[in-house]
Design a protein around this motif. Structure first.
Motif, PDB file in Angstrom:
ATOM      1  N   TYR A  96      99.266  23.737  18.248  1.00  0.00           N
ATOM      2  CA  TYR A  96      98.593  24.284  19.425  1.00  0.00           C
ATOM      3  C   TYR A  96      97.108  23.929  19.397  1.00  0.00           C
ATOM      4  O   TYR A  96      96.543  23.645  18.356  1.00  0.00           O
ATOM      5  CB  TYR A  96      98.691  25.827  19.461  1.00  0.00           C
ATOM      6  CG  TYR A  96     100.083  26.377  19.310  1.00  0.00           C
ATOM      7  CD1 TYR A  96     100.946  26.446  20.405  1.00  0.00           C
ATOM      8  CD2 TYR A  96     100.528  26.838  18.073  1.00  0.00           C
ATOM      9  CE1 TYR A  96     102.220  26.957  20.263  1.00  0.00           C
ATOM     10  CE2 TYR A  96     101.802  27.344  17.932  1.00  0.00           C
ATOM     11  CZ  TYR A  96     102.649  27.403  19.021  1.00  0.00           C
ATOM     12  OH  TYR A  96     103.913  27.903  18.882  1.00  0.00           O
ATOM     13  N   ILE A  97      96.482  24.001  20.580  1.00  0.00           N
ATOM     14  CA  ILE A  97      95.023  24.064  20.649  1.00  0.00           C
ATOM     15  C   ILE A  97      94.614  25.481  20.276  1.00  0.00           C
ATOM     16  O   ILE A  97      95.236  26.452  20.703  1.00  0.00           O
ATOM     17  CB  ILE A  97      94.521  23.711  22.059  1.00  0.00           C
ATOM     18  CG1 ILE A  97      94.848  22.253  22.384  1.00  0.00           C
ATOM     19  CG2 ILE A  97      93.016  23.952  22.168  1.00  0.00           C
ATOM     20  CD1 ILE A  97      94.466  21.847  23.792  1.00  0.00           C
ATOM     21  N   SER A  98      93.564  25.630  19.476  1.00  0.00           N
ATOM     22  CA  SER A  98      93.129  26.951  19.057  1.00  0.00           C
ATOM     23  C   SER A  98      91.884  27.382  19.840  1.00  0.00           C
ATOM     24  O   SER A  98      91.490  26.727  20.806  1.00  0.00           O
ATOM     25  CB  SER A  98      92.849  26.965  17.546  1.00  0.00           C
ATOM     26  OG  SER A  98      92.739  28.280  17.068  1.00  0.00           O
ATOM     27  N   ILE A 122      91.390  30.302  23.984  1.00  0.00           N
ATOM     28  CA  ILE A 122      92.113  29.168  24.556  1.00  0.00           C
ATOM     29  C   ILE A 122      93.505  29.042  23.941  1.00  0.00           C
ATOM     30  O   ILE A 122      94.476  28.687  24.601  1.00  0.00           O
ATOM     31  CB  ILE A 122      91.302  27.870  24.354  1.00  0.00           C
ATOM     32  CG1 ILE A 122      89.991  27.962  25.142  1.00  0.00           C
ATOM     33  CG2 ILE A 122      92.098  26.645  24.792  1.00  0.00           C
ATOM     34  CD1 ILE A 122      89.078  26.787  24.933  1.00  0.00           C
ATOM     35  N   GLY A 123      93.632  29.351  22.643  1.00  0.00           N
ATOM     36  CA  GLY A 123      94.902  29.229  21.950  1.00  0.00           C
ATOM     37  C   GLY A 123      95.884  30.315  22.361  1.00  0.00           C
ATOM     38  O   GLY A 123      95.512  31.467  22.598  1.00  0.00           O
ATOM     39  N   THR A 124      97.154  29.964  22.450  1.00  0.00           N
ATOM     40  CA  THR A 124      98.185  30.920  22.847  1.00  0.00           C
ATOM     41  C   THR A 124      98.447  31.962  21.762  1.00  0.00           C
ATOM     42  O   THR A 124      98.283  31.680  20.571  1.00  0.00           O
ATOM     43  CB  THR A 124      99.506  30.198  23.169  1.00  0.00           C
ATOM     44  OG1 THR A 124     100.486  31.166  23.575  1.00  0.00           O
ATOM     45  CG2 THR A 124     100.032  29.441  21.953  1.00  0.00           C
ATOM     46  N   GLY A 142      95.898  31.015  18.565  1.00  0.00           N
ATOM     47  CA  GLY A 142      94.574  31.610  18.482  1.00  0.00           C
ATOM     48  C   GLY A 142      94.634  33.078  18.134  1.00  0.00           C
ATOM     49  O   GLY A 142      95.646  33.576  17.641  1.00  0.00           O
ATOM     50  N   LEU A 143      93.538  33.783  18.430  1.00  0.00           N
ATOM     51  CA  LEU A 143      93.444  35.216  18.146  1.00  0.00           C
ATOM     52  C   LEU A 143      93.563  36.080  19.394  1.00  0.00           C
ATOM     53  O   LEU A 143      93.697  37.290  19.292  1.00  0.00           O
ATOM     54  CB  LEU A 143      92.125  35.524  17.435  1.00  0.00           C
ATOM     55  CG  LEU A 143      92.025  35.022  15.994  1.00  0.00           C
ATOM     56  CD1 LEU A 143      90.641  35.316  15.434  1.00  0.00           C
ATOM     57  CD2 LEU A 143      93.094  35.676  15.131  1.00  0.00           C
ATOM     58  N   GLY A 144      93.465  35.491  20.576  1.00  0.00           N
ATOM     59  CA  GLY A 144      93.791  36.210  21.791  1.00  0.00           C
ATOM     60  C   GLY A 144      92.735  37.133  22.344  1.00  0.00           C
ATOM     61  O   GLY A 144      93.020  37.909  23.259  1.00  0.00           O
ATOM     62  N   THR A 145      91.505  37.078  21.856  1.00  0.00           N
ATOM     63  CA  THR A 145      90.443  37.950  22.362  1.00  0.00           C
ATOM     64  C   THR A 145      89.173  37.146  22.601  1.00  0.00           C
ATOM     65  O   THR A 145      88.944  36.105  21.989  1.00  0.00           O
ATOM     66  CB  THR A 145      90.115  39.082  21.369  1.00  0.00           C
ATOM     67  OG1 THR A 145      89.729  38.503  20.112  1.00  0.00           O
ATOM     68  CG2 THR A 145      91.301  40.002  21.171  1.00  0.00           C
ATOM     69  N   TYR A 146      88.342  37.666  23.507  1.00  0.00           N
ATOM     70  CA  TYR A 146      86.966  37.197  23.617  1.00  0.00           C
ATOM     71  C   TYR A 146      86.160  37.921  22.545  1.00  0.00           C
ATOM     72  O   TYR A 146      86.244  39.148  22.420  1.00  0.00           O
ATOM     73  CB  TYR A 146      86.392  37.499  24.996  1.00  0.00           C
ATOM     74  CG  TYR A 146      86.979  36.662  26.102  1.00  0.00           C
ATOM     75  CD1 TYR A 146      86.427  35.429  26.431  1.00  0.00           C
ATOM     76  CD2 TYR A 146      88.091  37.110  26.823  1.00  0.00           C
ATOM     77  CE1 TYR A 146      86.961  34.652  27.450  1.00  0.00           C
ATOM     78  CE2 TYR A 146      88.633  36.341  27.835  1.00  0.00           C
ATOM     79  CZ  TYR A 146      88.071  35.119  28.151  1.00  0.00           C
ATOM     80  OH  TYR A 146      88.608  34.350  29.152  1.00  0.00           O
ATOM     81  N   ASP A 147      85.396  37.176  21.765  1.00  0.00           N
ATOM     82  CA  ASP A 147      84.612  37.762  20.681  1.00  0.00           C
ATOM     83  C   ASP A 147      83.145  37.383  20.835  1.00  0.00           C
ATOM     84  O   ASP A 147      82.819  36.221  21.114  1.00  0.00           O
ATOM     85  CB  ASP A 147      85.096  37.242  19.321  1.00  0.00           C
ATOM     86  CG  ASP A 147      86.472  37.760  18.952  1.00  0.00           C
ATOM     87  OD1 ASP A 147      87.265  38.053  19.861  1.00  0.00           O
ATOM     88  OD2 ASP A 147      86.751  37.870  17.749  1.00  0.00           O
TER      89      ASP A 147
END
Length: 288
Positions: A96-98, A122-124, A142-147
């Motif tokens: 995946y793209i992360s 961006i990552g799923t 990815g991690l799924g959050t805006y940080d």
């Protein structure tokens, strides 16, 4: 130099087989002071880093990280990076793209720097395998959050110390619960990650052909993680403690870098999928 490297290996190798460790939620890879023979006046640089990482359940990762850095002024640097993530587990590949990272570093003085940054999801985090099984976070993109990321750094000629903070927003849209195929992974159903505080110490020195940087990095997860509707993940708060060593060789219009990182102490529960036992990386940085 050989003696120093031998001491480093003696300290960290006994932990490789048993430590959990971590990859990077973002704050550990913020722009930092290093050793380079190139002038800081060069305005634009490109970088490519290839890592090999060993994670939980003997999972292996290959991360290809592409970066771009712009020197906007004598005091301001802006950088952007995005990884391509490949994970190998149980004879299957997951690619995946992360998550992307954007950071801006401002030099208040020759000794003090402040960095502000953000990670973008961006990552799923909702991927499934061919049979329709929901994948654990360790196999998501990815991690799924805006940080939001913050770092303050104090630098001297041969050492630097940095204090950082990472603030994630919202729960992760992941619905993994342990199933027959992925029974040994931690539940991450609607995971809500805690905030992280980082303290990093770098020690730099030079040998005949190489510059070196040894790092001690501690990351403290505040309040721990939560799943479902506020169910706390036991033992998910607390400290992770890591050691790193980086070798840097100056080449024409750039640098070559090699990096080794290992954990020596970590918190017990890590449902975010960032558990690592060792990270080895090679990188090229070219100035334009």
């Amino acid at each position: 130099m050989i003696r120093r490297f031998s001491i480093f290996l003696f300290l960290v190798v006994p932990y490789l087989a048993k430590a959990q460790g971590c990859s990077d939620a973002g704050i550990c890879s913020m722009p930092q002071s290093s050793v380079t023979s190139h002038e800081k006046s060069i305005p634009l640089s490109l970088s490519v880093e290839q890592t090999w990482e060993l994670g939980e359940q003997d999972m292996q990762y290959l991360h290809s990280v592409f970066g771009l850095a712009l020197k906007a002024s004598d005091k301001l640097d802006i950088s952007f990076s995005i990884p391509l993530r490949n994970a190998y587990y149980s004879q299957e590949w997951y690619a995946y793209i992360s998550d992307a990272t954007l950071a801006s570093r401002y030099l208040v003085s020759d000794k003090i720097g402040i960095t502000l940054g953000a990670k973008f999801p961006i990552g799923t985090v909702t991927a499934q395998d061919a049979a329709g099984n929901h994948l654990p976070m360790a196999l998501q993109g990815g991690l799924g959050t805006y940080d939001l990321l913050f770092q303050g750094e104090y630098k001297m000629p041969s050492w630097s110390v940095a204090l950082g903070y990472q603030l994630p927003f919202g729960a992760i849209d992941n619905t993994f619960e342990p199933n027959g195929k992925f029974i040994d992974f931690q539940n991450s159903y609607h995971l809500d990650r805690g905030d992280d505080i980082m303290l990093r110490y770098n020690r730099m020195w030079a040998s005949t052909n190489l510059n070196w940087m040894a790092s001690v990095v501690s990351v403290y997860r505040i309040k721990g993680d939560y799943i479902y509707d506020g169910e706390r993940v036991p033992e998910s708060e607390g400290i992770s403690f890591n050691l790193g060593l980086q070798a840097i060789k100056a080449i024409q219009k750039g640098n070559l870098k090699a990096r080794l990182a290992v954990p020596v102490y970590v918190r017990k529960a890590r449902p975010d999928g960032l558990t690592r036992t060792v990270i080895i990386a090679l990188a090229w940085e070219g100035f334009l």
